[in-house]
Design an enzyme around this catalytic site. Structure first.
Site, PDB file in Angstrom:
ATOM      1  CG  HIS A   8      -4.312  -2.082   7.528  1.00 32.40           C
ATOM      2  ND1 HIS A   8      -4.074  -2.905   6.449  1.00 32.40           N
ATOM      3  CD2 HIS A   8      -4.326  -0.823   7.034  1.00 32.40           C
ATOM      4  CE1 HIS A   8      -3.942  -2.181   5.351  1.00 32.40           C
ATOM      5  NE2 HIS A   8      -4.093  -0.910   5.682  1.00 32.40           N
ATOM      6  CG  ASN A  40      -0.440   2.635   4.636  1.00 36.50           C
ATOM      7  OD1 ASN A  40      -0.271   3.827   4.367  1.00 36.50           O
ATOM      8  ND2 ASN A  40       0.055   1.675   3.882  1.00 36.50           N
ATOM      9  CD  GLN A  46      -9.578   3.648   0.128  1.00 38.84           C
ATOM     10  OE1 GLN A  46      -9.050   3.511  -0.974  1.00 38.84           O
ATOM     11  NE2 GLN A  46      -8.914   4.089   1.186  1.00 38.84           N
ATOM     12  N   GLY A  72      -4.496   7.094   2.304  1.00 35.91           N
ATOM     13  CA  GLY A  72      -4.544   8.507   1.951  1.00 35.91           C
ATOM     14  C   GLY A  72      -5.889   8.920   1.399  1.00 35.91           C
ATOM     15  CG  PHE A  73      -7.547   8.154  -1.765  1.00 32.40           C
ATOM     16  CD1 PHE A  73      -8.080   9.125  -2.604  1.00 32.40           C
ATOM     17  CD2 PHE A  73      -6.229   7.753  -1.981  1.00 32.40           C
ATOM     18  CE1 PHE A  73      -7.335   9.675  -3.627  1.00 32.40           C
ATOM     19  CE2 PHE A  73      -5.469   8.299  -2.994  1.00 32.40           C
ATOM     20  CZ  PHE A  73      -6.023   9.272  -3.824  1.00 32.40           C
ATOM     21  CD  GLU A  94      -3.940  -6.051   7.964  1.00 32.93           C
ATOM     22  OE1 GLU A  94      -3.248  -5.188   7.387  1.00 32.93           O
ATOM     23  OE2 GLU A  94      -5.160  -5.930   8.130  1.00 32.93           O
ATOM     24  N   GLY A 134      -4.379  -2.107  -0.751  1.00 34.93           N
ATOM     25  CA  GLY A 134      -3.589  -1.807  -1.940  1.00 34.93           C
ATOM     26  C   GLY A 134      -3.334  -0.319  -2.045  1.00 34.93           C
ATOM     27  CB  SER A 165      -0.934   0.011   1.217  1.00 34.91           C
ATOM     28  OG  SER A 165      -1.872  -1.039   1.151  1.00 34.91           O
ATOM     29  CB  CYS A 168      -6.977  -0.870   3.445  1.00 37.62           C
ATOM     30  SG  CYS A 168      -5.957   0.607   3.247  1.00 37.62           S
ATOM     31  CG  LEU A 169      -7.780  -0.387  -2.938  1.00 34.30           C
ATOM     32  CD1 LEU A 169      -7.965   1.094  -3.243  1.00 34.30           C
ATOM     33  CD2 LEU A 169      -6.717  -0.991  -3.846  1.00 34.30           C
TER      34      LEU A 169
END
Length: 375
Positions: free
Chosen positions: A348, A307, A269, A309-310, A350, A238, A45, A265-266
């Site tokens: 996250h 982690n 999104q 940024g979006f 994990e 990602g 990521s 995360c990704l």
């Protein structure tokens, strides 16, 4: 070796390279973790980003294969106040400088990381260049401005696999799908895991829940998932801008209508987009292992590893229940569909690195699959 760090707004700092000569560029961000630098370095990521660690001494426990989250280093550059050259830990196999050199990644120290972090927090994450070769700061600033913005970048193509594979408990193992489908090897629920740049600890924890996993590239279609006889779907973390993955979002929308689905995360999104929401760029992102999150379903406060940024615009979603919020800025950290077996979190669970407060997410997903698919 003298090195310059120049940001696109003209902010320049001087430091020293501890990995030799070179020049690189990317989005400059900061990570607030005290430890876990190896997991940060190998987290896909972070592709396209130069990571500044806020803790002043980094590298003192070296590097070990056991702590890798992928097979390579993904950061564009590593920025620290002081790098320990002689690690002291019984697990250490190689020093941080030698590890970065082996992977061809620049590392610089002697930087005023407090000043850099404060600048990024006030003005936002921005493009930057690090060089030992160019001595003119103005030229480096121009090179930083010429770099592509993180918004609009599809970085998944840099880190995702080209073909399906299985997880053997330690490393990915190549697999060839037969024309008639997939030969599942375990007794647990048949789970297709989409690898957009997955961290290995996600696979470890899914395996602990008893899933029989087939890990697939982003190009794997909903029809392919049906063809292999999957019973559930998982969407990984990602890098990059999720809005650029339009084809993948369209396929995820189909999958979420049919299978118990979870995302991290990704993946969170992309599920947000697939359910009709939108994402937005955060000013400086959330990067570290000390971010407070509230689980609204239990009232419990968790310290999480993050982690990104979006984030998904919390006001853009309908037909979902908001399950988690960030206690620092109120942004969306998790949701569940009101009528379908679909859950996702932005942080996250994990960890690796970070606390295990949110690890229950994997058991929650397993229970959801058991109830929805009967397996």
């Amino acid at each position: 070796m003298r090195a310059l760090l120049a940001l696109e707004d003209g902010f320049v700092l001087e430091g020293r390279s501890f990995t030799g000569p070179g020049e690189t560029g990317g989005e400059a961000i900061f990570n607030t973790g005290m430890t876990g630098y190896q997991e940060v370095l190998t987290d896909p990521s972070y592709a396209g980003q130069m990571v500044c660690m806020t803790y002043p001494l980094v590298g003192n426990y070296g590097v070990t294969r056991e702590d890798m989250e992928s097979g390579k280093v993904h950061v564009e550059a590593f920025i620290v106040k002081e790098c320990c050259k002689v690690p002291s830990n019984w697990r250490s196999e190689i020093s941080l400088p030698d590890y970065l050199k082996r992977h061809g990644v620049m590392g610089i120290e002697g930087i005023d990381t407090r000043a850099l972090t404060r600048h990024l927090r006030i003005h936002g994450a921005m493009r930057g260049v690090i060089s030992t070769q160019e001595t003119d700061p103005a030229r480096l600033v121009e090179r930083a401005r010429a770099l592509p913005s993180m918004e609009g970048q599809n970085l998944v193509t840099r880190v995702a696999p080209a073909a399906p594979y299985r997880w053997d408990g330690e490393r990915p193992q190549a697999v060839t799908l037969e024309p008639g489908g997939c030969a599942w090897v375990g007794k647990g629920p048949r789970l297709v895991v989409y690898d957009f740049g997955i961290k290995w600890n996600i696979l470890r924890l899914l395996a602990q829940q008893g899933f029989d996993m087939l890990v697939v590239p982003p190009s794997f279609k909903a029809a392919d998932v049906a063809a292999v006889g999957a019973q559930a779907v998982f969407l990984s973390n990602g890098p990059g801008d999720p809005a650029t993955l339009k084809d993948e979002i369209a396929e995820i929308a189909k999958l979420a209508q049919t299978y118990p689905t979870a995302g991290i995360c990704l993946g969170h999104q992309l599920l947000g987009h697939a359910l009709g929401g939108r994402t937005m760029k955060l000013k400086f992102g959330h990067h570290g292992c000390n971010h407070p999150v509230k689980d609204l379903t239990t009232g419990r406060i968790e310290i999480s590893s993050q982690n990104h940024g979006f984030c998904v615009d919390i006001d853009s979603l309908t037909d979902v229940e908001i399950t988690h919020v960030n206690l620092n800025d109120g942004t969306l950290e998790g949701f569940a569909h009101k009528t379908k077996p679909v859950i996702a979190v932005q942080h996250h669970p994990e960890a690796s690195p970070g606390p295990n407060d949110s690890r229950y997410f994997f058991a929650r997903f397993r229970n959801m699959v058991r109830e929805a698919a009967g397996c």
